[in-house]
Scaffold this active site. Sequence first.
Site, PDB file in Angstrom:
ATOM      1  N   GLU A  71      45.053  39.320  32.984  1.00 40.56           N
ATOM      2  CA  GLU A  71      44.242  40.235  32.179  1.00 40.56           C
ATOM      3  C   GLU A  71      45.147  41.110  31.313  1.00 40.56           C
ATOM      4  O   GLU A  71      46.103  41.693  31.808  1.00 40.56           O
ATOM      5  CB  GLU A  71      43.397  41.153  33.087  1.00 40.56           C
ATOM      6  CG  GLU A  71      42.331  40.412  33.842  1.00 40.56           C
ATOM      7  CD  GLU A  71      41.388  41.356  34.593  1.00 40.56           C
ATOM      8  OE1 GLU A  71      41.432  42.580  34.365  1.00 40.56           O
ATOM      9  OE2 GLU A  71      40.607  40.849  35.419  1.00 40.56           O
TER      10      GLU A  71
ATOM     11  N   ASP B 119      29.028  50.935  37.192  1.00 42.67           N
ATOM     12  CA  ASP B 119      29.259  49.870  38.160  1.00 42.67           C
ATOM     13  C   ASP B 119      27.969  49.044  38.249  1.00 42.67           C
ATOM     14  O   ASP B 119      26.902  49.505  37.853  1.00 42.67           O
ATOM     15  CB  ASP B 119      29.590  50.454  39.536  1.00 42.67           C
ATOM     16  CG  ASP B 119      31.058  50.860  39.645  1.00 42.67           C
ATOM     17  OD1 ASP B 119      31.887  50.248  38.948  1.00 42.67           O
ATOM     18  OD2 ASP B 119      31.367  51.792  40.418  1.00 42.67           O
TER      19      ASP B 119
ATOM     20  N   TYR C 136      30.161  54.005  31.527  1.00 46.33           N
ATOM     21  CA  TYR C 136      30.923  53.095  32.387  1.00 46.33           C
ATOM     22  C   TYR C 136      30.173  52.956  33.712  1.00 46.33           C
ATOM     23  O   TYR C 136      30.294  53.769  34.605  1.00 46.33           O
ATOM     24  CB  TYR C 136      32.341  53.610  32.612  1.00 46.33           C
ATOM     25  CG  TYR C 136      33.155  52.659  33.460  1.00 46.33           C
ATOM     26  CD1 TYR C 136      33.312  51.339  33.050  1.00 46.33           C
ATOM     27  CD2 TYR C 136      33.708  53.058  34.669  1.00 46.33           C
ATOM     28  CE1 TYR C 136      34.021  50.443  33.828  1.00 46.33           C
ATOM     29  CE2 TYR C 136      34.416  52.167  35.451  1.00 46.33           C
ATOM     30  CZ  TYR C 136      34.570  50.869  35.026  1.00 46.33           C
ATOM     31  OH  TYR C 136      35.266  49.976  35.807  1.00 46.33           O
TER      32      TYR C 136
ATOM     33  N   ARG D 267      46.822  42.763  35.442  1.00 40.64           N
ATOM     34  CA  ARG D 267      46.680  42.176  36.778  1.00 40.64           C
ATOM     35  C   ARG D 267      46.433  40.686  36.674  1.00 40.64           C
ATOM     36  O   ARG D 267      46.107  40.167  35.601  1.00 40.64           O
ATOM     37  CB  ARG D 267      45.552  42.849  37.558  1.00 40.64           C
ATOM     38  CG  ARG D 267      44.175  42.695  36.949  1.00 40.64           C
ATOM     39  CD  ARG D 267      43.117  43.359  37.825  1.00 40.64           C
ATOM     40  NE  ARG D 267      41.788  43.238  37.240  1.00 40.64           N
ATOM     41  CZ  ARG D 267      40.679  43.621  37.854  1.00 40.64           C
ATOM     42  NH1 ARG D 267      40.733  44.144  39.050  1.00 40.64           N
ATOM     43  NH2 ARG D 267      39.504  43.476  37.260  1.00 40.64           N
TER      44      ARG D 267
END
Length: 371
Positions: A304, A354, A352, A278
């Site tokens: 990226e 947030d 993982y 992206r």
Amino acid sequence: MKYDYLIVGAGLYGAVFAHEAKKAGKSVLVIDKRPNIAGNVYTKETEGIHVHIYGAHIFHTNNKQVWDYITQFAEFNRFTNSPVANYKGKLYSLPFNMYTFNQMWGVVTPEEAASKIEEQRKEITGEPQNLEEQAISLVGRDIYEKLIKGYTEKQWGRACKELPAFIIKRLPVRLTFDNNYFNALYQGIPVGGYTKMVENMLSGIEVRLNTDYLENKSEFDQLAETVVYTGAIDAYFGFRLGALEYRSVRFETELLDKPNFQGNAAVNYTDRETPWTRIIEHKWFEFGKDANGNDLPKTVISREYSSEWKPGDEPYYPVNDEKNGALYAEYKKLADAEKNIIFGGRLGEYKYYDMDAVIASALEKAKRCIR
């Protein structure tokens, strides 16, 4: 002993714990091997634009306690994440919603969209065996081929047929014209950037940068009653059981002498042929304006590239498959046997997380441990 707490890592987990410890009257030292605070949420100003150096970080949460906590340290703007997908030059709205289905098939009503998806999902019978089958069983072949397959294979460096189905157990499918990526009550970007926010969290706390804990571990351990370690758990134990796997990301960042490159903060390139996953155009996180509300004449973009992690790279995403999960469980046993040390955060817990979950986890741990 000079300090009550030595906190290894000046990212979100470390900053929250440090703030809570200081508030409780404890003496705290924060160290970080990087030359800057804020960990992966570090932002740096270029031409009036707060550049997200380690990739886009958009704060979103449904947890009011976390929102009330973090907004003490920064005012948040009203940024809403509405990414666009570029598949071979054609643009589609994300997450999958009525705009996407109209762009894909020309359908106009939710009923038409639902029937198109239903028809394509039938291809998979029985329990999906891999990510490809899981995706088709959720959204059908067209969306899978154009908007999921190439992007996912670049992201994970593996064919979708080789990836476990659970990675995309759920895919948001909305039969409404709603481009808001996150189903979160609270979302936005801190005005003035994340670095300023973390600086406010660490206000009045001693911080030493360019300082590697693992290089002088025994000396540092003697400085404090308790160590809060937010680095990689396998590195802490000298990789004695083997290395946990991560995906890493490489950024190519450019300052462009034009006011607008792509008209959106994030554009995902979902075909396999485009090497990057992206492009982020950082100024749109703050609506293209400087602190005084003036339009910014230049722009900064970052391409990226997803890559397999190797020692020396920045670890980003834990590879949460069975093999790594089992290895982490063994490291967790070693961690639990350590005295006077708390392992926390994305790398310390091989999770993982947030941003809101990191904050919630650090607050919970601080509440339990700080006496």
